[in-house]
Design an enzyme around this catalytic site. Structure first.
Site, PDB file in Angstrom:
ATOM      1  N   VAL A  81       1.022  -1.177  -0.014  1.00  0.00           N
ATOM      2  CA  VAL A  81      -0.022   0.025  -0.147  1.00  0.00           C
ATOM      3  C   VAL A  81       0.891   1.349   0.003  1.00  0.00           C
ATOM      4  CG1 VAL A  81      -1.989   1.181   1.403  1.00  0.00           C
ATOM      5  CG2 VAL A  81      -1.672  -1.459   1.379  1.00  0.00           C
ATOM      6  N   HIS A  89       8.446  10.896  -3.337  1.00  0.00           N
ATOM      7  CA  HIS A  89       8.906   9.912  -2.620  1.00  0.00           C
ATOM      8  C   HIS A  89       7.954   8.784  -3.283  1.00  0.00           C
ATOM      9  CE1 HIS A  89      11.668   8.599   0.366  1.00  0.00           C
ATOM     10  NE2 HIS A  89      11.098   7.211   0.067  1.00  0.00           N
TER      11      HIS A  89
HETATM   12  C1  DLZ Z   1       9.609   5.561   2.907  1.00  0.00           C
HETATM   13  C2  DLZ Z   1       8.190   5.269   2.350  1.00  0.00           C
HETATM   14  C3  DLZ Z   1       7.256   5.898   2.435  1.00  0.00           C
HETATM   15  C4  DLZ Z   1       7.372   7.505   2.217  1.00  0.00           C
HETATM   16  N1  DLZ Z   1       6.066   5.484   1.890  1.00  0.00           N
HETATM   17  C5  DLZ Z   1       5.681   4.324   1.673  1.00  0.00           C
HETATM   18  C6  DLZ Z   1       4.519   3.917   1.607  1.00  0.00           C
HETATM   19  O1  DLZ Z   1       3.493   4.629   1.468  1.00  0.00           O
HETATM   20  N2  DLZ Z   1       4.073   2.555   1.295  1.00  0.00           N
HETATM   21  C7  DLZ Z   1       5.176   1.547   1.208  1.00  0.00           C
HETATM   22  O2  DLZ Z   1       4.873   0.600   1.228  1.00  0.00           O
HETATM   23  N3  DLZ Z   1       6.436   2.060   1.588  1.00  0.00           N
HETATM   24  C8  DLZ Z   1       6.756   3.358   1.864  1.00  0.00           C
HETATM   25  N4  DLZ Z   1       8.000   3.756   2.333  1.00  0.00           N
HETATM   26  C9  DLZ Z   1       8.841   2.539   2.594  1.00  0.00           C
HETATM   27  C10 DLZ Z   1       9.688   2.179   1.391  1.00  0.00           C
HETATM   28  O3  DLZ Z   1       8.713   1.465   0.639  1.00  0.00           O
HETATM   29  C11 DLZ Z   1      10.990   1.308   1.764  1.00  0.00           C
HETATM   30  O4  DLZ Z   1      10.659   0.148   2.616  1.00  0.00           O
HETATM   31  C12 DLZ Z   1      12.074   2.104   2.632  1.00  0.00           C
HETATM   32  O5  DLZ Z   1      12.439   3.245   2.147  1.00  0.00           O
HETATM   33  C13 DLZ Z   1      13.112   1.350   3.145  1.00  0.00           C
HETATM   34  O6  DLZ Z   1      13.768   0.823   1.948  1.00  0.00           O
END
Ligand code: DLZ
Length: 157
Positions: A81, A89
């Site tokens: 999600v 990002h």
């Molecule tokens: C960093 C991050 C952000 C800002 N938002 C999400 C998100 O909405 N959904 C998601 O699955 N993961 C998010 N992440 C984490 C990144 O996918 C990742 O796990 C980190 O940057 C560590 O590599």
């Protein structure tokens, strides 16, 4: 009439991996439940399903590649999600996750389905994880089942 080759929705005797990101956990859990419900409904046994959890959507492709490399599954269902924040990002992670998940399927010759929500708001995530707009985990599981059976049909030709 042309010959039509398609996969059935029978999951009996097939082994599935669910790879799920932990971010936005409440919605991610609903996707996992949707996928499990769908697999069970179509005949998969719980002992033939393994849920692998990874940190977030960025890691989905990596984890799926490792699961594919380890072997033992007929298909991988990727769930996660993403909810847009104030910076770009979201777009980087969404693009990377989508490309990586697609690559695993192509490179490994294994059905890999895509149940990643890319939402602007939490309300959209709620709608797509088991309310108004269905459950994308359930849909990804159905796609995986169909693809497993399609591959079997193609290989049997
Ligand atoms: C960093 C991050 C952000 C800002 N938002 C999400 C998100 O909405 N959904 C998601 O699955 N993961 C998010 N992440 C984490 C990144 O996918 C990742 O796990 C980190 O940057 C560590 O590599």
């Amino acid at each position: 009439m042309p010959k039509v080759v398609e996969g059935s929705l029978i999951a009996t005797g097939k082994k599935f991996a669910i790879v799920a990101g932990r971010w936005n956990g409440a919605f991610a859990e609903r996707l996992i439940e949707g996928a499990l419900d769908s697999l069970r409904l179509h005949g998969a046994r719980d002992e033939d399903v393994t849920v692998y959890r990874c940190p977030g959507c960025f890691e989905l492709g990596q984890a799926a590649a490792k699961v594919a490399q380890a072997g033992g599954h007929d298909a991988i269902i990727c769930l996660g999600v993403l909810i847009r924040g104030a910076t770009p990002h979201f777009d980087y992670i969404a693009g990377k996750a989508t490309a990586d998940i697609g690559s695993v399927g192509l490179e490994r010759g294994l059905p890999v389905s895509y149940g990643v929500l890319t939402c602007d708001t939490q309300a959209q995530a709620l709608e797509r994880s088991g309310s108004k707009v269905g459950n994308k985990g359930e849909e990804a599981a159905l796609a995986a089942i169909e693809m497993v059976n399609l591959y079997a049909q193609i290989e049997a030709q």
